[in-house]
Design an enzyme around this catalytic site. Structure first.
Site, PDB file in Angstrom:
ATOM      1  N   SER A 187       0.795  -1.235   0.000  1.00 48.30           N
ATOM      2  CA  SER A 187       0.000   0.000   0.000  1.00 48.30           C
ATOM      3  C   SER A 187       0.823   1.279   0.000  1.00 48.30           C
ATOM      4  CB  SER A 187      -0.953   0.012   1.202  1.00 48.30           C
ATOM      5  OG  SER A 187      -1.990  -0.923   1.013  1.00 48.30           O
TER       6      SER A 187
ATOM      7  N   LYS B 195       0.182   3.651  -2.765  1.00 45.20           N
ATOM      8  CA  LYS B 195      -0.901   4.642  -2.690  1.00 45.20           C
ATOM      9  C   LYS B 195      -0.355   6.067  -2.619  1.00 45.20           C
ATOM     10  CE  LYS B 195      -4.610   1.817  -0.623  1.00 45.20           C
ATOM     11  NZ  LYS B 195      -4.051   0.460  -0.496  1.00 45.20           N
TER      12      LYS B 195
ATOM     13  N   SER C  18      -6.024   2.880   4.516  1.00 40.56           N
ATOM     14  CA  SER C  18      -5.487   2.208   3.335  1.00 40.56           C
ATOM     15  C   SER C  18      -6.592   1.493   2.578  1.00 40.56           C
ATOM     16  CB  SER C  18      -4.390   1.203   3.738  1.00 40.56           C
ATOM     17  OG  SER C  18      -3.458   1.035   2.709  1.00 40.56           O
TER      18      SER C  18
END
Length: 417
Positions: free
Chosen positions: A86, A89, A144
């Site tokens: 993640s 991101k 997330s």
């Protein structure tokens, strides 16, 4: 006199980052250009002029850099390509944040969530509920949430278009180790980045006030339908002090992640005494708090012994901001982007417009990324954490609670972050 020499060194590094050769090592192949300087691709720990680095670092790669100057103070496997989880991101936010009005209200549909991978980290976005774009960004940064990422991606024109824009953005930032397959960082074959690239994403993002605010937010109220809300908490344990960790003094962000394939990944930024440092740690040998503990140890070193460190490399400037272009690597066989809506052409309102125009079409077909990848990597790509199913993701060991929110301390059976 010392500051003058530091400025001169940065200037030289900046002008020669794309052309500096690797040093000749025993059994090494022919030298190749390395973004940020040749030392960043050498084997072993790279540090100069300072001692005292933490002795118990188990991460497969890590990097310490000065946010303002861009000087890399120490590194290990800076360009080693690994699954980012993640932390990708950050690039998603770099790419999409300025394209959408934070005050816009949107009623989520089933179609918006249809392509969220099973086992994803979820903030609890539900069809039929209206959210502001700002609330969706809180879901991305704090929890997330892949559900929030996918809704924002559809608002941005679709998954494929967003992947194309992210790949074009990585090209502009000269993050040449990065291959984007999905916008959420979920495990997909060929989705890779590096400690160097993740640090570039964080540095670029922290220039934006909204990015900085979101990544430093500890809690927020998230819509649950009607007038109801539930509280969401940031999964960055150095920011919140969760799971037995103390909050790190001066921490301002940035993003954590975990999948069974990538292991734990984290990029953190902290300010002390007027100086801001960035640290990226990818896949330490142990799970749990290790990624945070090793990040904190490297930050401590940077604020202490690292004050005397001489740069071993440089975080290069984006091409759109006058950065010196690195030599493109050889082509590789492309991988397909994650399933989603077809691309709808290039977007507007971004400093990455020129890069997107040239790379967007290829990325929509899944080909643009490998054009920015090295065939000759000194360190072979490995599968990351191992042991988990492909495409499984975990969110800090939480268990789904109200509205799909992960509660700390739950079982680790499903992989979500």
């Amino acid at each position: 006199m010392r500051e003058s020499s530091r400025l001169s060194r940065r200037a030289v590094l900046g002008l020669t980052a794309a052309a500096l050769p690797l040093s000749t090592a025993t059994g090494a192949a022919a030298a190749t250009a390395v973004v940020g300087g040749g030392r960043l691709a050498r084997p072993g720990v790279q540090v100069s002029g300072a001692t005292g680095l933490p002795k118990k670092l188990t991460a497969r790669s890590w990097l310490v850099a000065d946010l303002d100057s861009g000087e890399v103070l120490a590194s290990f496997g800076a360009h080693r390509r690994l699954p980012p989880a993640s932390t990708l991101k950050m690039l998603f936010a770099d790419t999409v944040l300025k394209r959408l009005d934070p005050a816009e209200r949107y009623r989520v549909t089933d179609a918006d969530l249809a392509d969220v991978p099973a086992g994803s980290s979820l903030v609890g976005v539900k069809p039929g509920i209206t959210y502001t774009v700002e609330q969706l960004w809180q879901g991305v940064f704090l929890r997330s949430g892949n559900d929030a990422v996918h809704v924002l991606s559809h608002l941005n024109g679709g998954i494929a278009r967003t992947v194309a824009q992210m790949q074009a953005g990585a090209a502009d930032l000269q993050a040449l180790d990065t291959h984007v397959v999905s916008p959420d960082g979920f495990d997909h074959k060929g989705q890779l980045s590096s400690a160097y690239d993740l640090t570039l994403f964080a540095r670029h993002g922290l220039k934006d006030a909204a990015f900085r605010r979101y990544c430093g937010t500890r809690t927020a109220d998230f819509p649950a339908g009607g007038k109801k809300t539930f509280q969401i908490q940031n999964t960055d344990r150095l920011l919140t002090g969760a799971w037995g960790l103390k909050t790190y003094d001066g921490l301002i962000g940035v993003k954590n992640g975990y999948t069974s394939h990538a292991g734990n990944t984290f990029t953190g930024a902290a300010t002390r005494g007027g100086r801001t440092l960035l640290v990226t740690v990818m896949h330490p040998g142990a799970g749990g708090n290790a990624v945070y503990e090793e990040t904190a140890a490297l930050l401590d070193w940077g604020f202490g012994h690292g004050r005397s460190a001489q740069a071993v490399g440089l975080l290069v400037a984006p091409l759109s901001e006058g950065g010196v272009k690195a030599s493109p690597p050889p082509m590789r066989k492309p991988a397909r982007p994650a399933a989603g809506a077809p691309g709808t052409g290039s977007g507007s309102g971004s400093g990455w417009g020129l890069a997107e125009a040239s790379a967007g079409t290829a990325a929509l077909l899944g080909a643009g990324a490998w054009a920015l990848r090295r065939r000759r990597s000194r360190t072979p790509v490995t599968g990351g954490g191992g042991g988990g199913r492909k495409g499984s993701e975990t969110r800090e060991g939480g268990v789904a609670g109200e509205g799909g929110v992960a509660r700390e301390g739950g079982p680790r059976g499903r992989h979500r972050n």
